[in-house]
Design an enzyme around this catalytic site. Structure first.
Site, short mmCIF file in Angstrom:
data_model
loop_
_atom_site.label_atom_id
_atom_site.label_comp_id
_atom_site.label_asym_id
_atom_site.label_seq_id
_atom_site.Cartn_x
_atom_site.Cartn_y
_atom_site.Cartn_z
N ASP A 162 31.05 21.73 56.90
CA ASP A 162 30.56 20.22 56.73
C ASP A 162 29.52 20.13 57.47
O ASP A 162 28.48 20.93 57.34
CB ASP A 162 31.74 19.47 57.55
CG ASP A 162 31.90 18.12 56.91
OD1 ASP A 162 30.97 17.43 56.96
OD2 ASP A 162 32.97 17.74 56.61
N HIS A 189 27.07 20.50 54.75
CA HIS A 189 26.73 19.30 54.00
C HIS A 189 25.38 18.69 54.61
O HIS A 189 25.26 17.45 54.33
CB HIS A 189 27.81 18.19 54.41
CG HIS A 189 29.20 18.68 53.76
ND1 HIS A 189 30.43 18.09 53.71
CD2 HIS A 189 29.59 19.94 52.89
CE1 HIS A 189 31.30 18.53 53.21
NE2 HIS A 189 30.76 19.60 52.80
#
Ligand SMILES: *[C@@H]1O[C@H](CO)[C@@H](O)[C@H](O)[C@H]1NC(C)=O
Ligand SMILES: *[C@@H]1O[C@H](CO)[C@@H](O)[C@H](O)[C@H]1NC(C)=O
Ligand SMILES: *[C@@H]1O[C@H](CO)[C@@H](O)[C@H](O)[C@H]1NC(C)=O
Ligand SMILES: *[C@@H]1O[C@H](CO)[C@@H](O)[C@H](O)[C@H]1NC(C)=O
Ligand SMILES: *[C@@H]1O[C@H](CO)[C@@H](O)[C@H](O)[C@H]1NC(C)=O
Ligand SMILES: *[C@@H]1O[C@H](CO)[C@@H](O)[C@H](O)[C@H]1NC(C)=O
Ligand SMILES: *[C@@H]1O[C@H](CO)[C@@H](O)[C@H](O)[C@H]1NC(C)=O
Ligand SMILES: *[C@@H]1O[C@H](CO)[C@@H](O)[C@H](O)[C@H]1NC(C)=O
Ligand SMILES: *[C@@H]1O[C@H](CO)[C@@H](O)[C@H](O)[C@H]1NC(C)=O
Ligand SMILES: *[C@@H]1O[C@H](CO)[C@@H](O)[C@H](O)[C@H]1NC(C)=O
Ligand SMILES: *[C@@H]1O[C@H](CO)[C@@H](O)[C@H](O)[C@H]1NC(C)=O
Length: 437
Positions: free
Chosen positions: A243, A266
């Protein structure tokens, strides 16, 4: 006869080093120095070696707590290299001050999901919980050892029930003038760090990894989430996660993030912001420099919820909040197999762009600079390499993208632009829309 103070100090240092303790790490800030000096406390004068049951099963929390209490206010706590410590109890470490914690061994958290879901610390924001709560003042944690979140059980449990409260590995609430350095973090159940209510804290040489070994991915494993904190530095670290590599949540100010190697993430994200109606979220004065970003959904990212209830997923919903994003710089980023090199969206969680523009976010974005980006995107959104989407022209001001030397696999360098001043964006703005991450 009374020894002069300097000799006395020296003799303590010699005595402590002789016990196999680590030296305090040297902090090398490149390319920038933070605006406040790094903490530089005097050396500690007592040594506490943490005991262990050593059977790989029995909870060592009480031994850890008693060493911390005994050596608090001027001591050096040692977790020797050969030991593995088991932690099966939620520990409040907010009493710490003037202490060095030298972790050379391994600390493994139990995977008793029922215990932790009942007893972990609650942080209110986004349902965050943690194994321990670290706070206090003048705390140095280093030593080259490992914190093992034993996350596999959590990844599998989460796949069955998305509402499973997975603890954050390093939960920080109210920490000041402190340094975490030379640590290996493995298999966190959720985020690796949640940094709340903190000021002047440095993270240096942190090594993060922990992929799932089953079909259930290690989701939501952000490297760092910063919340209600200022003067935080994150540098010289390697992150393999699933993430955000680093994320600036509400009220993150004066944050320096530099010289990181991120893989599988991310990207480095402002937000998400504007999630909760009635709240005013501030992210101000952020410098992100010298980042190598691989196999990621994004390089640099700003994500804001629209002014209407929206949902990313069952456990991630929001919209309707207000706030301000200001004075953000992302520079010298190399991207490699990244879906969007740059992504600004004020339509986070809202796939219907018409709806997003019908309810523009009141959260302003201004004085944002992206400069000196190079490398290649993935094919996911090609011909696009970036997206700049504001829900109205009124709320976005002074967004600059310069020296963007990034290409898609087909060699294009187009970007989706919505409600932008395109003269300040060194990309080929188009109205081709391929979606958001
Ligand atoms: C931070 O400090 C505020 C104010 O003291 C407190 O209400 C809150 O619980 C603390 N922790 C977090 C995670 O916000
Ligand atoms: C927190 O968890 C509850 C249910 O456990 C869920 O309804 C809610 O959406 C979650 N909130 C956030 C911000 O994730
Ligand atoms: C819990 O972790 C231990 C290692 O600490 C492992 O042996 C065991 O299989 C795990 N339990 C589950 C249910 O995954
Ligand atoms: C952030 O700061 C603003 C302005 O001080 C304040 O109104 C808001 O409540 C703060 N938000 C959080 C989450 O602390
Ligand atoms: C950039 O970061 C890398 C580590 O990822 C480091 O080796 C290098 O010295 C840094 N360069 C500058 C100019 O800061
Ligand atoms: C980098 O991330 C990719 C995608 O998540 C993953 O497949 C790969 O194993 C990671 N590399 C390392 C060295 O962990
Ligand atoms: C903008 O942020 C930088 C840090 O990146 C800081 O040095 C500078 O003082 C900030 N400027 C303003 C006007 O706040
Ligand atoms: C990126 O992912 C690919 C495919 O999984 C892998 O071969 C490569 O090593 C990864 N890059 C890094 C830096 O780990
Ligand atoms: C998007 O929202 C608009 C406005 O509410 C609506 O008319 C339209 O049908 C929606 N589109 C989709 C695909 O749901
Ligand atoms: C981008 O891809 C091109 C063509 O495959 C390659 O020559 C170049 O080295 C890549 N750039 C970076 C920064 O990885
Ligand atoms: C767009 O940016 C240019 C260059 O900074 C500036 O001169 C112009 O006023 C801006 N236009 C709008 C509509 O803000």
């Amino acid at each position: 006869m009374k020894l002069p103070a300097v000799l006395l100090t020296l003799s303590w240092v010699v005595a402590i080093v002789a016990q196999g303790t680590s030296r305090r790490p040297t902090l090398r800030p490149i390319p920038y120095r933070p605006r406040v000096p790094f903490p530089n406390p005097p050396s500690r004068k007592r040594l506490c070696v943490v005991r262990t049951h050593g059977d790989g099963i029995t909870d060592d929390s009480q031994y850890i707590l008693s060493a911390f209490r005994e050596c608090n206010d001027g001591g050096h706590v040692l977790f020797p290299r050969e030991n593995t410590y088991i932690v099966g109890t939620a520990m409040d470490w907010t009493f710490l001050r003037h202490i060095d914690i030298d972790i050379q061994g391994r600390i493994r958290f139990t995977n008793d999901t029922a215990y932790w879901q009942t007893n972990s610390f609650r942080f209110v924001f986004q349902n965050v919980t943690s194994f321990f709560k670290l706070g206090g003042e003048d705390v140095w944690i280093y030593g080259g050892g490992t914190l093992d979140g034993n996350g596999q059980t959590w990844y599998d449990t989460h796949a069955e029930n998305i509402y499973t409260l997975r603890p954050v590995l390093v939960g920080i609430d109210g920490l000041k003038e402190s340094v975490l350095s030379d640590l290996v973090l493995r298999h966190s159940p959720q985020y690796y760090h949640f940094v709340a209510n903190a000021s002047n804290v440095v993270f240096n040489n942190i090594n993060i990894a922990g992929a799932s070994t089953s079909k259930n991915i290690a989701s939501n494993t952000d490297g760092w989430d910063i919340y209600r904190a200022e003067d935080i530095t994150i540098m010289n670290s390697v992150i393999h996660n699933g993430d955000d590599c680093v994320s600036f949540k509400p009220n993150s100010t004066n944050i320096l993030v530099q010289s990181l190697f991120c893989n599988g993430s991310h990207g480095i994200s402002v937000g998400s912001l504007g999630q909760y109606p009635g709240e005013f979220d501030i992210v101000d004065s952020i410098m992100v420099s010298n980042i190598s970003m691989h196999n990621a959904s994004d390089g640099a990212r700003i994500k804001v919820w629209p002014n209407t209830a929206s949902a990313m997923s069952g456990d991630l919903q929001g919209g309707g909040g207000s706030g301000r994003v200001r004075n953000i710089t992302y520079e010298d980023m190399t991207v490699d197999n990244v879906d969007y090199a740059i992504e600004i969206t004020q339509c986070y969680g809202q796939r219907n762009l018409t709806l997003c523009q019908l309810y523009p976010s009141p959260l302003t974005i201004e004085n944002v600079v992206f400069r000196r980006f190079r490398g290649n995107t993935s094919s996911k959104y090609q011909p696009l390499i970036a997206a700049f989407a504001c829900s109205s022209a009124e709320v976005c001001r002074s967004i600059y993208a310069t020296d963007i030397d990034v290409a898609s696999p087909r060699g294009t360098r187009q970007a989706y632009c919505l409600n932008q001043n395109t003269t300040t964006l060194d990309v080929e703005c188009t109205s081709i829309y391929r979606g958001f991450n």
